[in-house]
Design a protein around this motif. Structure first.
Motif, mmCIF file in Angstrom:
data_model
loop_
_atom_site.group_PDB
_atom_site.id
_atom_site.type_symbol
_atom_site.label_atom_id
_atom_site.label_comp_id
_atom_site.label_asym_id
_atom_site.label_seq_id
_atom_site.Cartn_x
_atom_site.Cartn_y
_atom_site.Cartn_z
ATOM 1 N N VAL A 145 -115.055 -16.852 41.293
ATOM 2 C CA VAL A 145 -114.269 -16.604 42.255
ATOM 3 C C VAL A 145 -113.272 -15.766 42.423
ATOM 4 O O VAL A 145 -112.883 -14.589 42.884
ATOM 5 N N ASN A 146 -112.473 -15.748 40.944
ATOM 6 C CA ASN A 146 -111.411 -14.619 40.612
ATOM 7 C C ASN A 146 -112.046 -13.334 40.851
ATOM 8 O O ASN A 146 -111.416 -12.477 41.269
ATOM 9 N N PHE A 147 -113.151 -13.210 40.164
ATOM 10 C CA PHE A 147 -113.790 -11.627 39.973
ATOM 11 C C PHE A 147 -114.378 -11.233 41.640
ATOM 12 O O PHE A 147 -113.693 -10.206 41.983
ATOM 13 N N LEU A 148 -114.591 -12.075 42.193
ATOM 14 C CA LEU A 148 -115.037 -11.864 43.594
ATOM 15 C C LEU A 148 -114.028 -11.531 44.562
ATOM 16 O O LEU A 148 -113.939 -10.625 45.301
ATOM 17 N N PHE A 149 -112.742 -12.346 44.391
ATOM 18 C CA PHE A 149 -111.552 -12.265 45.345
ATOM 19 C C PHE A 149 -110.947 -10.777 44.801
ATOM 20 O O PHE A 149 -110.681 -9.939 45.922
ATOM 21 N N HIS A 150 -111.090 -10.232 43.724
ATOM 22 C CA HIS A 150 -110.266 -9.127 43.318
ATOM 23 C C HIS A 150 -111.117 -7.831 43.718
ATOM 24 O O HIS A 150 -110.735 -6.853 44.486
ATOM 25 N N MET A 151 -112.659 -7.960 43.581
ATOM 26 C CA MET A 151 -113.548 -7.033 44.175
ATOM 27 C C MET A 151 -113.443 -7.038 45.558
ATOM 28 O O MET A 151 -113.515 -5.746 46.173
ATOM 29 N N TYR A 152 -113.466 -8.054 46.330
ATOM 30 C CA TYR A 152 -113.257 -7.955 47.611
ATOM 31 C C TYR A 152 -112.193 -7.072 48.062
ATOM 32 O O TYR A 152 -112.187 -6.267 48.917
ATOM 33 N N PHE A 153 -110.898 -7.344 47.795
ATOM 34 C CA PHE A 153 -109.668 -6.607 48.122
ATOM 35 C C PHE A 153 -109.673 -5.265 47.546
ATOM 36 O O PHE A 153 -109.339 -4.203 48.341
ATOM 37 N N LEU A 154 -110.386 -5.191 46.191
ATOM 38 C CA LEU A 154 -110.122 -3.707 46.046
ATOM 39 C C LEU A 154 -111.295 -2.848 46.809
ATOM 40 O O LEU A 154 -110.801 -1.973 47.185
ATOM 41 N N ARG A 165 -112.468 -3.496 49.716
ATOM 42 C CA ARG A 165 -112.373 -3.104 51.278
ATOM 43 C C ARG A 165 -111.106 -2.205 51.420
ATOM 44 O O ARG A 165 -111.148 -1.096 52.279
ATOM 45 N N HIS A 166 -109.976 -2.214 50.746
ATOM 46 C CA HIS A 166 -108.810 -1.286 50.888
ATOM 47 C C HIS A 166 -109.097 -0.004 50.369
ATOM 48 O O HIS A 166 -108.458 0.861 50.708
ATOM 49 N N LEU A 201 -111.043 1.860 52.676
ATOM 50 C CA LEU A 201 -110.336 2.080 54.101
ATOM 51 C C LEU A 201 -109.617 3.255 53.908
ATOM 52 O O LEU A 201 -109.385 4.283 54.677
ATOM 53 N N LEU A 202 -108.882 3.452 52.839
ATOM 54 C CA LEU A 202 -108.094 4.568 52.095
ATOM 55 C C LEU A 202 -108.868 5.933 52.201
ATOM 56 O O LEU A 202 -108.639 6.859 52.562
ATOM 57 N N GLU A 203 -109.885 5.711 51.451
ATOM 58 C CA GLU A 203 -110.681 6.866 51.195
ATOM 59 C C GLU A 203 -111.350 7.474 52.305
ATOM 60 O O GLU A 203 -111.755 8.726 52.482
ATOM 61 N N GLU A 204 -111.664 6.468 53.304
ATOM 62 C CA GLU A 204 -112.382 7.056 54.611
ATOM 63 C C GLU A 204 -111.539 7.391 55.877
ATOM 64 O O GLU A 204 -111.735 7.764 56.651
ATOM 65 N N SER A 205 -110.173 7.254 55.432
ATOM 66 C CA SER A 205 -109.124 7.415 56.580
ATOM 67 C C SER A 205 -108.227 8.517 56.121
ATOM 68 O O SER A 205 -108.390 9.813 56.183
ATOM 69 N N SER A 206 -107.026 8.239 55.278
ATOM 70 C CA SER A 206 -106.150 9.230 54.890
ATOM 71 C C SER A 206 -106.459 10.083 53.847
ATOM 72 O O SER A 206 -105.736 11.040 53.579
ATOM 73 N N MET A 243 -102.071 -1.983 43.554
ATOM 74 C CA MET A 243 -101.645 -0.547 44.181
ATOM 75 C C MET A 243 -102.243 -0.085 45.085
ATOM 76 O O MET A 243 -101.618 0.272 46.092
ATOM 77 N N VAL A 244 -103.591 -0.029 45.064
ATOM 78 C CA VAL A 244 -104.350 0.429 46.115
ATOM 79 C C VAL A 244 -104.072 -0.313 47.424
ATOM 80 O O VAL A 244 -104.121 0.101 48.633
ATOM 81 N N VAL A 245 -104.135 -1.792 47.410
ATOM 82 C CA VAL A 245 -103.756 -2.572 48.320
ATOM 83 C C VAL A 245 -102.699 -2.143 49.153
ATOM 84 O O VAL A 245 -102.087 -2.149 50.232
ATOM 85 N N TYR A 246 -101.533 -1.991 48.198
ATOM 86 C CA TYR A 246 -100.087 -1.741 48.603
ATOM 87 C C TYR A 246 -100.005 -0.401 49.444
ATOM 88 O O TYR A 246 -99.375 -0.327 50.584
ATOM 89 N N VAL A 247 -100.568 0.619 48.875
ATOM 90 C CA VAL A 247 -100.745 2.117 49.491
ATOM 91 C C VAL A 247 -101.312 1.900 51.035
ATOM 92 O O VAL A 247 -100.725 2.344 51.923
ATOM 93 N N TRP A 248 -102.445 1.207 51.050
ATOM 94 C CA TRP A 248 -102.932 1.208 52.270
ATOM 95 C C TRP A 248 -101.999 0.338 53.191
ATOM 96 O O TRP A 248 -102.134 0.892 54.340
ATOM 97 N N ALA A 249 -101.549 -1.019 52.755
ATOM 98 C CA ALA A 249 -100.682 -1.561 53.727
ATOM 99 C C ALA A 249 -99.512 -0.846 54.324
ATOM 100 O O ALA A 249 -99.108 -0.854 55.586
#
Length: 242
Positions: free
Chosen positions: A74-83, A85-86, A89-94, A139-145
């Motif tokens: 579960v912990n691995f999947l949680f981190h992979m999901y957030f990584l 996803r965000h 989103l960053l790579e396809e936008s800004s 860090m990636v999540v923070y920059v996207w946010a």
């Protein structure tokens, strides 16, 4: 009756459509975790140990500690999901059309985290972190946010908030669950440093301190493509449920 594609076709299409940097890092993390699962290597072979790096020249530890989050679970999947996803989103936008800048952001984040952890090791202050992958992902999540101030999010359907509060919501949720917060805090510190130097400081000083090396652009950016002069914020995205 119409012929149907193979069962794995949807996953293959999803994987191929993923932008290159996100796809490469995700693949490296999954393969590293698979190697641990198959006992090809152990976490002891991968973790960050500056003494072994210096004395035994085990230089791979400077990289592999960013590729292992946890065993499959579960912990691995949680981190992979957030990584994924965000990062996507960053790579396809800004960072669309700015692969070199995106890779440079990851590299700066990794170097910054290694530097902070070396400071912990050298001075004996703070906790030495053996695996920095969760911090890099945060860090990636923070920059996207921070780059998406108008995106509305919902946490488990309990309450809604704007995207810049996402790192703090995750931090608070981890605190309530009794999790170690050092990974998230390091990600916030490094992510905010990058956000300030890349997005805020140039607007108040008319100077840009972070400049992607030209060789990165030659190797990674598509030719004859002019990227946006400044980071693009996603202001029209729909609400996002967590």
């Amino acid at each position: 009756m119409a012929a149907q594609g193979p069962v794995g076709a949807p996953f293959e299409e999803w994987f191929r459509n993923m932008p290159v940097v996100t796809r490469t890092y995700m693949s490296a993390c999954v393969l590293t975790t698979l190697a641990v699962f198959l006992n090809v290597v152990t976490p002891l072979d991968l973790y960050l140990n500056f003494q072994r790096v210096g004395n035994n020249l085990e230089l791979w530890r400077l990289v592999t500690n960013f590729l292992f989050f946890d065993y499959f679970g579960v912990n691995f999947l949680f981190h992979m999901y957030f990584l994924v996803r965000h990062s996507r989103l960053l790579e396809e936008s800004s960072f669309r059309g700015r692969t070199a800048d995106f890779v440079f952001m990851w590299l700066l984040g990794a170097i910054s985290l290694l530097t902070i952890n070396f400071g912990f090791y050298y001075t004996g202050l703070g906790s030495k972190v053996m695996f920095l992958a969760p911090s890099l992902a945060f860090m990636v999540v923070y920059v996207w946010a921070r780059r998406n101030p108008n995106v509305r999010m919902s946490f488990l359907g309990l309450f809604t908030f704007n995207a810049p509060y996402l790192p703090w919501v995750i931090l608070g949720f981890g605190f309530m669950l009794g999790q170690t917060l050092i990974f998230d805090v390091l990600g916030i510190v490094v992510g905010h440093a990058y956000y300030y130097l890349e997005d805020v400081y140039p607007t108040i000083s008319n100077r840009r301190l972070l400049k992607t090396p030209h060789i990165f652009k030659q190797l990674l950016d598509p030719p004859n493509q002019v990227p946006p002069a400044f980071p693009v914020q996603n202001v029209d995205q729909p609400d996002i449920n967590m």
